[in-house]
Design an enzyme around this catalytic site. Structure first.
Site, PDB file in Angstrom:
ATOM      1  N   SER A 115      -6.464   9.957  18.251  1.00  0.00           N
ATOM      2  CA  SER A 115      -5.084  10.309  17.897  1.00  0.00           C
ATOM      3  C   SER A 115      -4.368  10.903  19.110  1.00  0.00           C
ATOM      4  CB  SER A 115      -5.075  11.255  16.702  1.00  0.00           C
ATOM      5  OG  SER A 115      -6.105  12.214  16.832  1.00  0.00           O
ATOM      6  N   LYS A 138       2.304   7.937  20.353  1.00  0.00           N
ATOM      7  CA  LYS A 138       0.849   7.952  20.595  1.00  0.00           C
ATOM      8  C   LYS A 138       0.517   7.023  21.770  1.00  0.00           C
ATOM      9  CE  LYS A 138      -1.058   9.051  16.023  1.00  0.00           C
ATOM     10  NZ  LYS A 138      -1.802   8.488  14.889  1.00  0.00           N
ATOM     11  N   THR A 143      -3.330   3.871  18.479  1.00  0.00           N
ATOM     12  CA  THR A 143      -1.878   4.049  18.581  1.00  0.00           C
ATOM     13  C   THR A 143      -1.166   3.269  17.480  1.00  0.00           C
ATOM     14  OG1 THR A 143      -2.066   4.422  20.947  1.00  0.00           O
ATOM     15  CG2 THR A 143       0.103   3.806  20.120  1.00  0.00           C
ATOM     16  N   ASP A 144      -0.725   3.998  16.458  1.00  0.00           N
ATOM     17  CA  ASP A 144      -0.047   3.374  15.325  1.00  0.00           C
ATOM     18  C   ASP A 144       1.259   4.086  14.997  1.00  0.00           C
ATOM     19  OD1 ASP A 144      -1.103   5.724  14.426  1.00  0.00           O
ATOM     20  OD2 ASP A 144      -2.201   4.877  12.734  1.00  0.00           O
ATOM     21  N   LYS A 156       0.878  -1.175   0.000  1.00  0.00           N
ATOM     22  CA  LYS A 156       0.000   0.000   0.000  1.00  0.00           C
ATOM     23  C   LYS A 156       0.907   1.214   0.000  1.00  0.00           C
ATOM     24  CE  LYS A 156      -2.479   1.568   3.676  1.00  0.00           C
ATOM     25  NZ  LYS A 156      -3.640   1.718   4.598  1.00  0.00           N
ATOM     26  N   ASN A 191     -15.579  11.135  24.205  1.00  0.00           N
ATOM     27  CA  ASN A 191     -14.620  11.724  23.273  1.00  0.00           C
ATOM     28  C   ASN A 191     -14.127  13.042  23.835  1.00  0.00           C
ATOM     29  OD1 ASN A 191     -13.177  11.570  20.768  1.00  0.00           O
ATOM     30  ND2 ASN A 191     -14.445  13.244  20.006  1.00  0.00           N
ATOM     31  N   HIS A 238     -13.403   9.989  12.255  1.00  0.00           N
ATOM     32  CA  HIS A 238     -13.720   9.287  11.003  1.00  0.00           C
ATOM     33  C   HIS A 238     -13.735   7.773  11.207  1.00  0.00           C
ATOM     34  CE1 HIS A 238     -13.505   8.238   6.753  1.00  0.00           C
ATOM     35  NE2 HIS A 238     -12.439   7.500   7.018  1.00  0.00           N
TER      36      HIS A 238
END
Ligand code: NAD
Length: 321
Positions: free
Chosen positions: A199, A226, A221-222, A67, A160, A138
């Site tokens: 995020s 984070k 968390t990527d 990708k 949130n 999103h």
């Protein structure tokens, strides 16, 4: 070579097909049949864009590719297109020739939602009835839709940082016929399953705000730095992930490992549970936590599935290369 444009994906790909593709590739990874290539991620120094490649090879599914994509922060404001942009390229593993080019934007959302759904299917208590959501951006709507299909949930509770975004989640929950309630973080104690998808760069959820027997899917968390939950929660839980090397370097587990609360050996793969090589949840009181870091093989798996569907429905565009 076949082309499946972004605008065709919504009509072709189903949550069920994404679930099956992601579950199968997690199993193949755990069985040593599939591996991810090192990730490339670069700041381009142009349009403030971050761009990179996530690739891999699945010998069992014969899926090879990558990708390519990233984040263009000015897209929406200046060009009216979304900031995250990606495209999947698949190659014939027998010859190296290009097989397909597939729009990767919606697929990324679907494969990420599928990952937490697979974790819920295999690790949550069967009698889970309350679903907790942390995050309302999103991706949260996709996670919620897919999670709701995994157990007979009777209620969704949500928190949130920006509460004005919660009605978006409420709409999804109500659309699935499940009531929604906005809550404070302490009230997450009522949840049987919690999905976090923010995020955030600092812990949101404390270890004491989670009840025994809960399953958590930490999906936000990527990246290095984070963080969504207190590292003490990982020490309290049985921890699972898509890929251990990613979990300890850029996933939620990075913090608990860095502070010595858990070791790399304490993290199991979800694929091992799917394959029956790990018991997964061992009791109704155990907390299970899936650290979903997001791997390239997930993208390739859903792209390969959508190419098959596009061929079946006659909408794949064929070009000579
Ligand atoms: P988004 O920008 O649409 O939403 C961001 C969410 O995080 C919102 O709920 C926002 O209120 C919240 N938020 C923002 N700053 C925060 C802070 N400081 N503390 C707490 N909450 C905060 O983004 P998205 O597309 O929904 O993605 C959410 C996260 O998921 C991102 O970190 C993204 O990189 C990650 N992601 C992970 C995977 C994966 O495979 N694991 C895949 C896609 C996205």
């Amino acid at each position: 070579m076949l082309i499946v444009p972004e605008h065709e994906i919504a009509d072709l790909m189903t949550r069920e097909a994404a679930f099956d593709a992601v579950e199968a590739v997690f199993a193949a990874m755990a069985a040593g049949q599939a591996y991810n290539f090192p990730v490339v991620r670069e700041a381009l120094g142009h349009e403030d864009a971050l761009y990179g490649f996530k690739g891999g090879f699945d010998r069992s599914g014969l899926t090879l590719g990558l990708k390519a994509g990233g984040y263009w922060p000015n897209n929406l404001e200046t060009k009216g297109i979304i900031n995250h942009q990606s495209t999947v390229f698949l190659f014939d593993p027998d010859t190296g020739r290009p097989r397909a080019m597939v729009g990767g934007n919606l697929l990324t959302a679907l494969r990420t939602a599928a990952a937490s759904a697979v974790s819920i299917r295999h690790l949550a208590r069967r009698d889970a009835r309350v679903l907790g959501m942390i995050g309302a951006g999103h991706q949260a709507k996709f996670q919620l839709r897919a999670a709701l299909e995994q157990r007979a949930f009777e209620k969704v509770i949500g928190w949130n940082l920006h509460p004005e975004m919660l009605p978006g989640l409420e709409e999804v929950a109500r659309g699935a016929g499940v009531p929604f309630q906005a809550v404070e973080l302490d009230e997450m104690h009522a949840a049987d399953v919690i999905v976090s998808i923010t995020s955030s760069f600092a812990a949101i959820l404390g270890a004491d705000q989670v009840a025994p027997g809960t399953h958590l899917a930490c999906m936000g968390t990527d990246t290095k730095g984070k963080q969504e939950v207190d590292p003490a929660l990982l020490a309290r839980a049985r921890v699972f992930t898509d890929e251990v090397a990613q979990a300890v370097s850029l996933g939620e587990a990075q913090h608990a490992v860095a502070s010595g609360l858990i070791g790399e050996g304490d993290i199991q793969t979800l694929g091992a549970v799917i394959n029956g090589d790990d018991p997964g949840r061992r009791s109704d009181e155990e907390i299970t936590l899936f650290d979903g870091t997001g791997v390239g093989l997930q993208d390739l798996a859903v792209a390969a599935a959508v190419v098959d569907l596009a061929v079946e429905k006659g909408v794949a565009i064929e070009v000579e290369v």
